[in-house]
Design a protein around this motif. Structure first.
Motif, PDB file in Angstrom:
ATOM      1  N   MET A 199       8.563   0.104   1.734  1.00 13.91           N
ATOM      2  CA  MET A 199       7.365  -0.429   2.392  1.00 13.91           C
ATOM      3  C   MET A 199       6.138   0.388   2.055  1.00 13.91           C
ATOM      4  O   MET A 199       5.105  -0.126   1.665  1.00 13.91           O
ATOM      5  CB  MET A 199       7.597  -0.411   3.911  1.00 13.91           C
ATOM      6  N   ASP A 200       6.303   1.692   2.154  1.00  9.91           N
ATOM      7  CA  ASP A 200       5.178   2.588   1.865  1.00  9.91           C
ATOM      8  C   ASP A 200       4.753   2.473   0.403  1.00  9.91           C
ATOM      9  O   ASP A 200       3.562   2.510   0.103  1.00  9.91           O
ATOM     10  CB  ASP A 200       5.563   4.047   2.162  1.00  9.91           C
ATOM     11  N   THR A 201       5.779   2.332  -0.422  1.00  8.01           N
ATOM     12  CA  THR A 201       5.422   2.228  -1.847  1.00  8.01           C
ATOM     13  C   THR A 201       4.630   0.954  -2.099  1.00  8.01           C
ATOM     14  O   THR A 201       3.701   0.943  -2.910  1.00  8.01           O
ATOM     15  CB  THR A 201       6.690   2.213  -2.743  1.00  8.01           C
ATOM     16  N   LEU A 202       5.008  -0.122  -1.359  1.00  8.21           N
ATOM     17  CA  LEU A 202       4.276  -1.373  -1.525  1.00  8.21           C
ATOM     18  C   LEU A 202       2.819  -1.187  -1.108  1.00  8.21           C
ATOM     19  O   LEU A 202       1.883  -1.583  -1.827  1.00  8.21           O
ATOM     20  CB  LEU A 202       4.924  -2.485  -0.683  1.00  8.21           C
ATOM     21  N   VAL A 203       2.665  -0.552   0.050  1.00 11.03           N
ATOM     22  CA  VAL A 203       1.299  -0.308   0.549  1.00 11.03           C
ATOM     23  C   VAL A 203       0.521   0.531  -0.470  1.00 11.03           C
ATOM     24  O   VAL A 203      -0.611   0.217  -0.835  1.00 11.03           O
ATOM     25  CB  VAL A 203       1.330   0.375   1.920  1.00 11.03           C
ATOM     26  N   ALA A 204       1.182   1.569  -0.903  1.00  6.29           N
ATOM     27  CA  ALA A 204       0.507   2.475  -1.849  1.00  6.29           C
ATOM     28  C   ALA A 204       0.109   1.724  -3.113  1.00  6.29           C
ATOM     29  O   ALA A 204      -1.004   1.883  -3.641  1.00  6.29           O
ATOM     30  CB  ALA A 204       1.423   3.649  -2.203  1.00  6.29           C
ATOM     31  N   GLN A 205       1.037   0.870  -3.529  1.00  6.27           N
ATOM     32  CA  GLN A 205       0.771   0.097  -4.752  1.00  6.27           C
ATOM     33  C   GLN A 205      -0.417  -0.840  -4.532  1.00  6.27           C
ATOM     34  O   GLN A 205      -1.321  -0.943  -5.368  1.00  6.27           O
ATOM     35  CB  GLN A 205       2.027  -0.683  -5.110  1.00  6.27           C
ATOM     36  N   LEU A 206      -0.355  -1.515  -3.366  1.00  4.06           N
ATOM     37  CA  LEU A 206      -1.440  -2.440  -3.051  1.00  4.06           C
ATOM     38  C   LEU A 206      -2.777  -1.708  -2.943  1.00  4.06           C
ATOM     39  O   LEU A 206      -3.812  -2.182  -3.413  1.00  4.06           O
ATOM     40  CB  LEU A 206      -1.148  -3.177  -1.733  1.00  4.06           C
ATOM     41  N   GLN A 207      -2.667  -0.551  -2.306  1.00  2.00           N
ATOM     42  CA  GLN A 207      -3.904   0.233  -2.133  1.00  2.00           C
ATOM     43  C   GLN A 207      -4.472   0.654  -3.479  1.00  2.00           C
ATOM     44  O   GLN A 207      -5.687   0.601  -3.697  1.00  2.00           O
ATOM     45  CB  GLN A 207      -3.624   1.464  -1.258  1.00  2.00           C
ATOM     46  N   ARG A 208      -3.585   1.061  -4.359  1.00  2.00           N
ATOM     47  CA  ARG A 208      -4.072   1.476  -5.665  1.00  2.00           C
ATOM     48  C   ARG A 208      -4.694   0.279  -6.408  1.00  2.00           C
ATOM     49  O   ARG A 208      -5.750   0.369  -7.012  1.00  2.00           O
ATOM     50  CB  ARG A 208      -2.932   2.075  -6.492  1.00  2.00           C
ATOM     51  N   GLN A 209      -3.966  -0.840  -6.263  1.00  2.00           N
ATOM     52  CA  GLN A 209      -4.453  -2.059  -6.899  1.00  2.00           C
ATOM     53  C   GLN A 209      -5.844  -2.412  -6.359  1.00  2.00           C
ATOM     54  O   GLN A 209      -6.757  -2.759  -7.103  1.00  2.00           O
ATOM     55  CB  GLN A 209      -3.478  -3.191  -6.580  1.00  2.00           C
ATOM     56  N   PHE A 210      -5.962  -2.276  -5.066  1.00  2.00           N
ATOM     57  CA  PHE A 210      -7.224  -2.589  -4.414  1.00  2.00           C
ATOM     58  C   PHE A 210      -8.347  -1.679  -4.927  1.00  2.00           C
ATOM     59  O   PHE A 210      -9.449  -2.105  -5.252  1.00  2.00           O
ATOM     60  CB  PHE A 210      -7.072  -2.434  -2.891  1.00  2.00           C
ATOM     61  N   ARG A 211      -7.974  -0.413  -5.023  1.00  2.00           N
ATOM     62  CA  ARG A 211      -8.968   0.558  -5.468  1.00  2.00           C
ATOM     63  C   ARG A 211      -9.429   0.255  -6.896  1.00  2.00           C
ATOM     64  O   ARG A 211     -10.608   0.172  -7.183  1.00  2.00           O
ATOM     65  CB  ARG A 211      -8.363   1.969  -5.390  1.00  2.00           C
ATOM     66  N   ASP A 212      -8.433   0.021  -7.740  1.00  2.00           N
ATOM     67  CA  ASP A 212      -8.757  -0.263  -9.147  1.00  2.00           C
ATOM     68  C   ASP A 212      -9.604  -1.522  -9.265  1.00  2.00           C
ATOM     69  O   ASP A 212     -10.568  -1.577 -10.038  1.00  2.00           O
ATOM     70  CB  ASP A 212      -7.472  -0.437  -9.966  1.00  2.00           C
ATOM     71  N   TYR A 213      -9.198  -2.473  -8.485  1.00  2.00           N
ATOM     72  CA  TYR A 213      -9.893  -3.752  -8.567  1.00  2.00           C
ATOM     73  C   TYR A 213     -11.347  -3.616  -8.105  1.00  2.00           C
ATOM     74  O   TYR A 213     -12.272  -4.126  -8.742  1.00  2.00           O
ATOM     75  CB  TYR A 213      -9.159  -4.803  -7.717  1.00  2.00           C
ATOM     76  N   THR A 214     -11.494  -2.885  -7.013  1.00  2.00           N
ATOM     77  CA  THR A 214     -12.850  -2.682  -6.490  1.00  2.00           C
ATOM     78  C   THR A 214     -13.716  -1.982  -7.532  1.00  2.00           C
ATOM     79  O   THR A 214     -14.848  -2.402  -7.808  1.00  2.00           O
ATOM     80  CB  THR A 214     -12.805  -1.831  -5.219  1.00  2.00           C
ATOM     81  N   ILE A 215     -13.121  -0.932  -8.080  1.00  2.00           N
ATOM     82  CA  ILE A 215     -13.890  -0.168  -9.079  1.00  2.00           C
ATOM     83  C   ILE A 215     -14.281  -1.073 -10.247  1.00  2.00           C
ATOM     84  O   ILE A 215     -15.408  -1.034 -10.739  1.00  2.00           O
ATOM     85  CB  ILE A 215     -13.076   1.056  -9.556  1.00  2.00           C
TER      86      ILE A 215
END
Lengths: 161, 898
Positions: free
Chosen positions: A1-17
């Motif tokens: 679960m945490d890895t999913l969140v972390a992955q999503l968060q990273r994805q979100f960050r990259d996407y935002t940037i």
């Protein structure tokens, strides 16, 4: 679960940037700091502030683009001042939400209006249409990501641009 | 040997042939021309070449004579003789050759004969009685046959008869005798032929014959050439009398020409010149060419290219000239046309290049100015930030040194801001972007306001006075904003350089000045002369010429002492000239200066509103509550020294006062240098001063030194260096106490939330701004356009208005102007007049509001149409550039709400 969140968060960050980033010197990013500004305004009291503003913006875009298209359709009798005022509106709105590319286009668009350059206006209109739609799609993706993060029980990360 | 000789001959022949050819001679020896191959005494041949018959003329009797006596003639003859000799030699050589051959043949024949005779002799000894009779005919036949076959074989005689018979010998003797006979006969014939040949040769190669031929050839050629040649040729003796003339198109007969000179023949332009030219050639002895235009009755206007050469006789004495003329009138005309064309072309090209250069320069200049304007605009925003931050910094606790440094920093920043504003103004005027507005206004009120404003910030013990002559119309039409700008500028300038006495404005009507030229002058226009005078330090005469130049001050010393950008007067002058007027100055050192500008205005009657193009335009000074204001001709103001209070010391809390005018920089701050005694050290310690044309009194209270700088305009900030005068004021400043008004206002603020009005038509912008406000802890009212804003302002007492510039129905500038008009007049008549539906309101606070100034902050998209100048000019206090950010909003609120 945490890895999913972390992955999503990273994805979100990259996407935002990626939305902010200038791909090349001539391809501007989709967003500028004003969007960050908006994000800052979002808090517990108004959790959907950004989404609200942005959707209002897109509604506005649609309406204004419709207006301008109609005005430019009057062949031989184009009321450039009418188009110009719509462009002005659009410029104001886009600058408020930080829609950098739309705003940049509006500047050119306004110049075309002022010089009564019909072809230029039509081109700008088409461009604006494309830009706002692609921005809409991008932001939709971004909001989806946010939702996914929230659903996965994570926090939406702060992205420093 | 024979071969060699032959080749030699051929070579010689070639040379001869070449040299005798006419065209080559013409080419190589100019003097041959038509005197060529004229042998002495052979005048008959020349007669045959009767050129005169072919519409030409020649004195044929004279020509041979001429040829005989002249050098050229003799050389000609020499040449001919040489030629003839060559030919003779050749002929002789040929003959000799032939003779040689013949001799050889003869020798051979003789040798043969001898041989035969010997043979015969030998043989005849034996057959003496040879019977020949019966065989003779036969033998003869055979012999002939043989002979026909081969002559050489004739030596061998074949005899059918039996050898050594009488018949045989007889036969042989007979045949040999016959052969001998034939040979002799041949020899005789040859000799005869030779003689004949020699004879014909001699007669054939007579020189006369030869020369005649040559001459005929030459004549033919000459004739061929001259037949169509448009030339005149002639020979004149040393008195320049014609001895010979050839003319293709003679209009005079031969007898009319020969023996006469040019001058005797023709009259008119060019004749004398040609005569002189010929004489000159004769004297100098050098052939030369010249183009001469004749203007004679005979030919009309004709240009001839004339070649003249001197002619010498055998003794090398000049005996006359040969001349040849060709008509080149058309060519000359063409040439002249071409030259003219070329010249025109060159001129045009030069003009073109000059023009392109000018255009280029103009374009460059315009571009540079535009660039400067844009850059200035771009520079201003960040600079405002820098100055603003520095101002915030100055509110914090600082030690003396830090404060001093900060003050320098702020004043420098403000100086740059001022400079940029001035540059923008100037470039606007210069590039023609500056548009003038026709607005109705009352000159008296304008003067009063300007003086009032100046008095409000006055830190010196000066009297400000206004004096308006009675004949000055009550209401005139002009660009009041610009006029106000000029007045404010001049007044602040005057105050700056005046330390005691008076500064004033005097208005009077004058007759149309001479420089107005033939401009349309209708009876409704009036020229008003405005004097701005002072009793200040004056301007030395030598500094007057450069006074109105950009970036110039009377002297470097002044610049250091008084500060300023040096653009103010230049702007004033440009503005005045833009409006069709003139700005002049008179000054006396230590007595004062008077700046005078004269401008044309249209006279407006106070009740012709229907004609008014711009319905809002007269709001500025219209509908004044006090009726005496409209006609009052004299005002006097004194410095409001009593209201000055101390803001010194490190505690800066009281700096943020409500309703204080804010200009240029987002954060208004009055520095506290007053409290610092070290500032008054006489060095050019700069002090930050903010000055709006509409500055309220509380603001003026902070100000230190001279509020209106040398180059200050009504709408712009200004920084001035403090002079010694500032220190004089210091004690007063520090002892004075804050005004009561301030206290009450502050109390009000403390008890209630500040009321903010946002005037904005864009929903998104509203949403964003509202959200920001919320985060900053404020709420605000919204008006969607200027009209709504006016109504809102009317009903509610706001502490701050954030005004969008570009809005439908009524834009922010107009709305601001109407609000300001209300503040000045205390009523909304101007707005009503402008078509705003003013709802009757219960809370009537006009009277008290009119003294306060509602801070109006523009929100501009930073486009040219929404320039900050315009914001200021229309009465706005500051501007925030869009998009609005939290930080900008926060700064703004901090600035205006306390």
């Amino acid at each position: 679960m945490d890895t999913l969140v972390a992955q999503l968060q990273r994805q979100f960050r990259d996407y935002t940037i990626s939305l902010y980033h200038q791909l090349f010197w001539y391809v501007k990013g989709f967003l500028d700091d004003q969007f960050t500004e908006l994000k800052k305004l979002q808090d517990e009291c108004s959790p959907d502030f950004v989404a609200e503003v942005v959707s209002l913006f897109f509604e506005d875009c649609e309406k204004l683009i419709g207006n301008m298209a109609r005005a430019l359709d009057q062949t031989g009798n184009v009321d450039f001042s009418l188009v110009g005022s719509s462009v002005h509106q659009l410029k104001g709105s886009s600058s408020s939400v930080g829609a950098k590319r739309v705003k940049g286009l509006c500047v050119t668009f306004k110049e075309c209006c002022d010089s009564q350059n019909f072809e230029g206006c039509v081109r700008c209109l088409q461009q604006v249409d494309i830009e706002y739609k692609s921005l809409k799609a991008k932001l939709q993706d971004l909001f989806n990501l946010e939702q996914q993060i929230v659903q996965a029980g994570g926090r939406i990360p702060q992205v420093d641009i | 040997m024979v071969c060699e000789m032959e080749t030699d001959q051929i070579e010689e022949m070639d040379v001869e042939v070449l040299s005798s050819m006419w065209p080559d001679d013409v080419g190589t020896q100019a003097d041959n021309q038509f005197n060529v191959e004229k042998p002495a005494g052979d005048s008959d041949t020349l007669k045959e070449v009767d050129i005169a018959e072919k519409r030409t003329m020649a004195d044929l009797k004279r020509l041979p004579e001429l040829l005989n006596t002249t050098d050229q003639g003799s050389s000609q003859l020499t040449n001919l003789v040489r030629q003839w000799e060559y030919m003779q030699d050749h002929a002789v050589r040929l003959l000799r050759e032939e003779l040689k051959i013949l001799t050889r043949q003869r020798e051979e024949a003789e040798a043969k004969e001898l041989k035969i005779i010997e043979e015969h002799n030998f043989e005849t000894e034996e057959p003496e009685n040879v019977p020949v009779l019966d065989e003779t005919s036969h033998l003869f036949r055979r012999f002939r046959q043989k002979k026909r076959d081969e002559l050489v074989d004739s030596k061998r005689v074949v005899i059918d008869e039996e050898f050594d018979t009488v018949a045989y010998w007889k036969q042989k003797a007979l045949s040999l005798e016959k052969m001998l006979e034939a040979s002799t006969e041949r020899e005789r014939r040859l000799i005869e032929k030779l003689n004949e040949s020699l004879k014909t040769m001699e007669s054939h190669s007579a020189p006369v014959e030869e020369l005649t031929q040559n001459l005929k050839r030459a004549e033919g050629f000459l004739h061929f050439i001259l037949q169509n040649a448009p030339i005149v040729m002639g020979h004149q003796d040393k008195d320049l009398r014609y001895l010979f003339i050839y003319n293709k198109f003679p209009s005079l007969r031969e007898q009319d020409i020969l023996g006469k000179t040019d001058v005797e023949i023709f009259h008119g332009g060019g004749v004398k010149e040609s005569e002189d030219f010929k004489r000159e050639v004769l004297e100098k002895g050098k052939a030369s060419k010249r183009e001469i235009t004749f203007e004679t009755e005979l030919f009309g206007s004709k240009t001839f290219l004339i070649y003249v050469e001197p002619v010498y006789n055998k003794a090398r004495e000049k005996i006359g000239i040969n001349y040849m003329g060709m008509e080149v009138t058309d060519q000359v005309r063409k040439r002249e046309k071409m030259a003219k064309l070329r010249e025109d072309n060159a001129v045009r090209k030069a003009m073109e290049s000059e023009l392109t250069k000018t255009i280029h320069i103009t374009e460059e200049t315009m571009r540079a100015k535009q660039m400067l304007a844009t850059m200035s605009h771009e520079i201003r925003s960040p600079l405002s930030g820098v100055v603003g931050m520095a101002e915030i910094l100055s509110t914090t606790k600082l030690d003396k040194e830090q404060r001093q440094l900060l003050n320098v920093m702020i004043s420098s920043g403000d100086l740059v801001l001022q400079l940029i504003n001035d540059i923008l103004d100037l470039s606007k005027v210069e590039s023609g972007v500056m548009k003038l507005e026709a607005t109705k206004f009352r000159p008296r009120e304008v003067v009063k306001h300007v003086l009032q404003t100046a008095a409000a910030s006055l830190k010196k013990d000066l009297t400000l006075e206004g004096n308006i002559a009675d004949e000055v119309p009550i209401l005139v039409v002009g660009d009041v904003l610009r006029i106000r700008q000029i007045l404010t500028n001049l007044i602040s300038n005057a105050i700056k350089f005046t330390h005691r006495g008076k500064v004033g404005i005097k208005l009077k009507v004058i007759s149309e000045p001479s420089f107005a030229g033939d401009k349309e002058q209708n009876e409704t226009s009036v020229w008003i002369c405005c004097d701005v005078y002072d009793t200040g330090i004056g301007i030395p005469e030598n500094a007057l010429p450069c006074l109105f130049k950009k970036y110039m001050q009377a002297s470097a010393d002044h610049a250091r002492k008084y500060g300023g950008t040096g653009l103010g007067l230049a702007i004033c002058k440009q503005l005045v000239e833009l409006m069709g007027g003139q700005l002049t100055v008179t000054s006396q050192v230590n007595l004062g200066s008077t700046f005078t500008f004269i401008l044309p205005y249209k006279v407006a009657t106070s009740d012709d509103h229907s004609d008014d193009q711009d319905e809002f335009s007269d709001m500025v000074d219209h509908h004044q509550p006090e009726p005496d204001d409209t006609t009052e001709g004299y005002f006097q103001f004194k410095a409001l020294l009593g209201s000055i209070y101390s803001n010194g010391g490190p505690v800066m809390g009281s700096n943020f006062l409500p309703h204080k005018a804010m200009l240029t920089s987002p954060i208004k701050l009055i520095n506290g240098s007053v409290a610092d005694p070290s500032n008054s050290s006489g060095q050019s310690q700069t002090v930050q001063v903010e000055n709006g044309g509409y500055m309220d009194e509380s603001e003026s209270a902070h100000q230190y030194g001279n509020g209106n700088g040398h180059r200050c305009s009504s709408k712009e900030s200004e920084s001035c260096s403090s002079s010694q005068a500032s220190s004089e004021m210091e004690s007063e400043l520090t002892v004075s106490s804050p005004r009561e008004e301030e206290k009450t206002e502050t109390e009000v603020k403390e008890t209630s939330q500040p009321k903010i009005l946002l005037v904005e038509d864009n929903k998104i912008n509203i949403m964003v701004a509202k959200s920001m406000m919320k985060q900053l802890g404020y709420t605000m009212d919204i008006a969607n356009n200027g009209v709504e804003a006016i109504n809102a302002v009317k009903d509610t007492s706001y502490d701050l208005v954030l005004m969008d510039v570009c809005m439908p129905v009524m834009d922010g500038l107009k709305a601001t102007r109407l609000i300001r008009s209300f503040e000045e007049s205390g009523n909304w008549d101007a707005a009503i007049e402008a078509g705003v539906d003013i709802k009757t309101s219960e809370s009537e606070q006009g009277c008290e509001r009119s003294t306060d100034r509602l801070p109006i902050v523009a929100m501009t998209a930073n486009t040219l149409a929404e320039s900050s100048e315009e914001c200021y000019a229309n009465g706005m206090d500051s501007f925030i550039s869009k998009p609005v950010t939290l930080q900008k909003l926060k700064e703004c609120l901090q600035q205006y709400l306390q």
